[in-house]
Motif scaffolding. Structure first.
Motif, PDB file in Angstrom:
ATOM      1  N   ASN A 151       0.812  -1.215   0.000  1.00  0.00           N
ATOM      2  CA  ASN A 151       0.000   0.000   0.000  1.00  0.00           C
ATOM      3  C   ASN A 151       0.846   1.266   0.000  1.00  0.00           C
ATOM      4  N   ALA A 152       2.164   1.104  -0.240  1.00  0.00           N
ATOM      5  CA  ALA A 152       3.103   2.228  -0.237  1.00  0.00           C
ATOM      6  C   ALA A 152       3.036   3.021   1.074  1.00  0.00           C
ATOM      7  N   ALA A 153       2.864   2.308   2.185  1.00  0.00           N
ATOM      8  CA  ALA A 153       2.805   2.952   3.501  1.00  0.00           C
ATOM      9  C   ALA A 153       4.161   3.543   3.864  1.00  0.00           C
ATOM     10  N   TYR A 154       4.148   4.569   4.696  1.00  0.00           N
ATOM     11  CA  TYR A 154       5.389   5.256   5.057  1.00  0.00           C
ATOM     12  C   TYR A 154       6.241   4.469   6.034  1.00  0.00           C
ATOM     13  N   ASP A 155       5.635   3.520   6.766  1.00  0.00           N
ATOM     14  CA  ASP A 155       6.334   2.875   7.871  1.00  0.00           C
ATOM     15  C   ASP A 155       6.812   1.459   7.564  1.00  0.00           C
ATOM     16  N   PHE A 156       6.887   1.110   6.286  1.00  0.00           N
ATOM     17  CA  PHE A 156       7.392  -0.204   5.894  1.00  0.00           C
ATOM     18  C   PHE A 156       7.819  -0.132   4.436  1.00  0.00           C
ATOM     19  N   GLY A 157       8.870  -0.886   4.102  1.00  0.00           N
ATOM     20  CA  GLY A 157       9.349  -0.916   2.727  1.00  0.00           C
ATOM     21  C   GLY A 157      10.306   0.225   2.436  1.00  0.00           C
TER      22      GLY A 157
END
Length: 282
Positions: free
Chosen positions: A98-104
């Protein structure tokens, strides 16, 4: 390990030293990486010690170099600043679905991932501890004297890496670190994604657990702002304080009244952190 070639991307003169941005091909991360370095004027004639700075979620190598104002004091002290990126980058590097800021991307958490599809690239622990220092000390005027510091996710990384490798670093400091990631939402999400369900692996990257189990930790300085919206739910500073009480050594954990999670906080106290490290880098 054969060192890759450093390619200079930019260079600016500041406080008599050089602020330089490089890229290189990382064998550890299986991708091209960028990082920034400040070399004080003293590096023109001698090898200088280095402070490794690990940044937080969403950051790159450029946040600290442009916002913290650390170069002025580093120039006075003759300390190099090493500012790596916060995750592997590039085509083919797995990201949060989900293109989250807190992973990846931008959120590598300084672990060695064991779960797919992240294991191929997300080996940030080994990159910071081994590959990057080997590369820089072979090609730049750096001594093998190192300290480590960081902010938020990077504060977590600095504490974990310093506590697990006391022979490689002289001292540790952190701003607003994630102190007990196995018990906060950020850490649980990251560790589940990168490490799977093996909770023993999680514990290897938890600063509070590591500090409690360490017989004689390195000198440590931690600052946490009381107006930080991520404190205490995500950062769990009290867990680190509880672990620190087991040691009669040079560990100082300070609450700074009214300061938040931003680089204004870091800029306000970075001089104290640099002078703290300078005592142990000589």
């Amino acid at each position: 390990m054969t060192n890759s070639t450093l390619i200079k991307l930019s260079e600016q003169l500041t406080f008599g030293g050089k602020q330089i941005r490089f890229k290189h091909s990382s064998k550890t991360l299986n991708c091209e990486m960028q990082f920034s370095v400040f070399l004080p004027e003293q590096a023109q004639t001698e090898k200088v010690p280095a402070l490794y700075w690990l940044s937080g979620l969403t950051c790159t190598d450029e946040n600290f170099s442009s916002k913290a104002g650390a170069q002025r004091v580093a120039a006075q002290l003759g300390i190099a600043l090493i500012m790596p990126d916060t995750s592997p980058r590039g085509d083919g590097v797995a990201d949060d679905e989900n293109a989250a800021y807190d992973f990846g991307l931008g959120a590598g958490f300084y672990v060695n991932a064991t779960a797919e599809p992240y294991a191929k690239h997300y080996q940030m622990y080994d990159y910071i501890v081994t590959e990057l220092p080997q590369l820089l000390e072979a090609q730049l005027p750096l001594s093998n004297k190192r300290a480590i510091s960081g902010h938020s996710m990077g504060g977590h990384g600095a504490l974990v890496i310093g506590l697990r490798n006391p022979e490689r670093y002289s001292s540790i400091s952190a701003f607003s670190p994630i102190c007990n990631p196995i018990n906060c939402a950020w850490g649980i999400k990251a560790f589940t994604g990168y490490l799977g369900d093996n909770k023993q692996q999680w514990q290897q990257y938890d600063a509070s657990l590591l500090l409690a189990a360490t017989e004689k930790p390195l000198p440590i300085l931690v600052d946490q702002g009381t107006a930080d919206t991520f404190w205490p739910d995500q950062l769990n500073t009290d867990s680190l304080i509880t672990a620190a009480k087991q040691h009669n050594t040079d560990i100082e954990i300070r609450y700074q009244q009214g300061y938040d999670h931003s680089y204004y906080f870091i800029a306000s106290f970075i001089e104290q952190h640099l002078r703290f490290h300078a005592k142990y880098l000589t």
